[in-house]
Design an enzyme around this catalytic site. Sequence first.
Site, PDB file in Angstrom:
ATOM      1  N   TYR A 183       0.824  -1.214   0.000  1.00 31.18           N
ATOM      2  CA  TYR A 183       0.000   0.000   0.000  1.00 31.18           C
ATOM      3  C   TYR A 183       0.857   1.262   0.000  1.00 31.18           C
ATOM      4  CZ  TYR A 183      -4.708  -1.899   0.876  1.00 31.18           C
ATOM      5  OH  TYR A 183      -5.920  -2.522   0.780  1.00 31.18           O
ATOM      6  N   LYS A 234       3.030 -15.316   1.915  1.00 28.50           N
ATOM      7  CA  LYS A 234       3.186 -16.041   0.648  1.00 28.50           C
ATOM      8  C   LYS A 234       4.674 -16.327   0.510  1.00 28.50           C
ATOM      9  CE  LYS A 234       1.563 -17.733  -3.219  1.00 28.50           C
ATOM     10  NZ  LYS A 234       0.699 -18.941  -3.256  1.00 28.50           N
ATOM     11  N   ASP A 266      -3.134 -18.288   0.160  1.00 30.51           N
ATOM     12  CA  ASP A 266      -4.166 -18.966  -0.643  1.00 30.51           C
ATOM     13  C   ASP A 266      -4.821 -20.071   0.182  1.00 30.51           C
ATOM     14  OD1 ASP A 266      -1.695 -20.258  -0.695  1.00 30.51           O
ATOM     15  OD2 ASP A 266      -1.840 -20.903  -2.784  1.00 30.51           O
ATOM     16  N   ASP A 290      -6.272  -6.969   4.194  1.00 32.99           N
ATOM     17  CA  ASP A 290      -7.431  -6.312   3.576  1.00 32.99           C
ATOM     18  C   ASP A 290      -8.395  -7.375   3.047  1.00 32.99           C
ATOM     19  OD1 ASP A 290      -9.001  -4.230   2.402  1.00 32.99           O
ATOM     20  OD2 ASP A 290      -8.096  -4.724   0.470  1.00 32.99           O
ATOM     21  N   ASP A 294     -12.089  -9.057   4.927  1.00 33.60           N
ATOM     22  CA  ASP A 294     -13.410  -9.027   4.269  1.00 33.60           C
ATOM     23  C   ASP A 294     -13.988 -10.438   4.225  1.00 33.60           C
ATOM     24  OD1 ASP A 294     -13.478  -6.303   3.733  1.00 33.60           O
ATOM     25  OD2 ASP A 294     -14.128  -6.595   1.656  1.00 33.60           O
TER      26      ASP A 294
END
Length: 407
Positions: A183, A234, A266, A290, A294
């Site tokens: 970000y 990751k 994942d 983020d 959600d």
Amino acid sequence: MAASVQLNAKLLGPAFIVKPATKHFLKPARIRCAAAATAPPTKRYSITLLPGDGIGPEVIAVAKNVLKLAGSLEGIEFAFQEMPMGGSALDLVGVPLPEETLAAAKQSDAVLLGAIGGYKWDKNEKHLKPETGLLQIREGLKVFANLRPATVLPQLVDSSTLKKEVAEGVDLMVVRELTGGIYFGKPRGYGVTEHGEEIGFNTEVYAAYEVDRIARVAFETARKRHGKLCSVDKANVLEASMFWRKRITAIASEYPDVELSHMYVDNAAMQLIRNPKQFDTIVTNNIFGDILSDEASMITGSIGMLPSASLGESGPGLFEPIHGSAPDIAGQDKANPLATILSAAMLLKYGLGEEHAAKRIEKAVLDTLDKGLRTGDIYSAGTKLVGCQEMGEEVLKSVETQVPAAV
Ligand code: IPM
Ligand code: MG
């Protein structure tokens, strides 16, 4: 001044919070009879309210009243200052985060934000997007630790899209790094390759201190919950993630009582749907946080219910509901104010160390749900559909009628 206050609220508990009276305060609020006999001496805090856009102003108005009442019952007074941010600030002064807003936020004891964004500003250039204001205030307040709980309340278990036996009892906390990673990483921007091909690029980068500090918040959080921390990365592909994992593992030696595991993002996305109860506390970088927060929120079936806290090492925390500005229902008294009310509870608990007042609010929300009141987003057959204001009034009633001993 509040350097360690934010984290101490979690690390040490509210007993260690010493809060000086602020210069800015309203006329003393009337302390209610029910609490007068037992109320501790009056404490004062200044709160910056950022109603923002869409349903933001509606839910903030409700949460403000709840905060005021719960505070007054615990001998706390608030001085509220409303400041523009997001699209409404763009319309007013042409920037999504006016300097005055950031200055007011920095000077206050805590910041409560409604929501920002809307169709009107969707096509604006990046520096003129409401979302840019949000990133600027996170950066400006240096709130690097974003706590996003996802709890399936028994009253709302049927709202989940997952099977009841999968969703029931889920209670997890996503600790998202909020001021670093892709970000904010540089270089970033647009360019042209040597072959004349246009490109856009960003950089995922973490310094050791950034991982270490979010790791400590996450370990402390896990320690106060069920003692399990899952770090999501990751690391099978990205150097930044390999480094993240190395630092998290190093910090783990400070917390031998917390059980640490690592998971690729994942797989984590899949496991959250397959068996969300395996998770207690999750720590992850800005972008994975983020996305996963959600996803986790949807397990609860009601994004309109979920609060969040963003904390730094010093200065005020930023508290906001996870849901967005919902422009489609703005101004129609249809919004669910509970996420903002619960964000006010997080403000009390994590921002000010006022655990009792926070509990009052949490309990009032549960009571109101127990009474069967529901806004449209959590409505199901057999419950009573109410608007944003009525829901707020019911929560107020419930805060008011609680006897201190029940807290
Ligand atoms: C969130 C939001 C923001 C983010 C946007 C609005 C900038 O999605 O708080 O999760 O990406 O962090
Ligand atoms: Mg998001």
